[in-house]
Design a protein around this motif. Structure first.
Motif, PDB file in Angstrom:
ATOM      1  N   THR A 147       1.057  -2.469   0.508  1.00 46.61           N
ATOM      2  CA  THR A 147       2.336  -2.734   1.157  1.00 46.61           C
ATOM      3  C   THR A 147       3.454  -2.884   0.141  1.00 46.61           C
ATOM      4  O   THR A 147       4.554  -2.348   0.333  1.00 46.61           O
ATOM      5  CB  THR A 147       2.238  -4.012   2.014  1.00 46.61           C
ATOM      6  N   TYR A 172       6.675  -0.202   0.138  1.00 47.95           N
ATOM      7  CA  TYR A 172       8.060  -0.602   0.362  1.00 47.95           C
ATOM      8  C   TYR A 172       8.904  -0.472  -0.896  1.00 47.95           C
ATOM      9  O   TYR A 172      10.073  -0.082  -0.825  1.00 47.95           O
ATOM     10  CB  TYR A 172       8.132  -2.019   0.912  1.00 47.95           C
ATOM     11  N   ILE A 185      12.122   2.055  -0.570  1.00 47.60           N
ATOM     12  CA  ILE A 185      13.446   1.425  -0.695  1.00 47.60           C
ATOM     13  C   ILE A 185      14.171   1.982  -1.904  1.00 47.60           C
ATOM     14  O   ILE A 185      15.366   2.310  -1.827  1.00 47.60           O
ATOM     15  CB  ILE A 185      13.301  -0.112  -0.756  1.00 47.60           C
TER      16      ILE A 185
END
Length: 94
Positions: A39, A43, A47
C-alpha cells in the motif's frame, strides 16, 4: 495478508531465525512496514506520478533531471514490491 506471513515464514525457515523467533518478529516497526509495503509503495508512486504530470502541464514543460531520477527510483521500488509479492506468494513454506 497471507502473502506477508508467507514471506516472514520463508525468511524464518531459511535458517536466519532461531526457534524462539519462528512465527514472530520482535521488531514491531519492521512487521508494521512489511504488512503495509504494498500500500505504501502504491500510493507513493501514484501520488508522485500525478504531481509530476501536474508539474509538467502547469509549471514547466521541462522536467528537471532529479525529478526524473526520483520517478524511476519510485517506479523501480513499486515493480520490486509487486514482483517480490508475486514470487513469494507462489512459494510454499514448510
Amino acid at each position: 495478508m497471507d502473502y506477508i506471513w508467507n514471506i516472514i515464514g520463508f525468511y524464518c525457515s531459511s535458517g536466519v531465525c532461531d526457534k524462539t523467533q519462528k512465527g514472530q518478529m520482535k521488531n514491531k516497526f519492521g512487521l508494521f512496514f512489511l504488512e503495509r509495503i504494498n500500500t505504501i509503495s502504491k500510493y507513493l508512486f501514484w501520488i508522485y506520478f500525478l504531481l509530476l504530470i501536474a508539474y509538467y502541464y502547469l509549471i514547466d514543460n521541462n522536467i528537471p533531471s532529479f525529478l526524473t531520477y526520483l520517478f524511476f527510483l519510485l517506479w523501480g521500488l513499486r515493480m520490486g514490491v509487486v514482483l517480490t509479492i508475486k514470487t513469494m506468494s507462489n512459494k510454499t513454506v514448510n
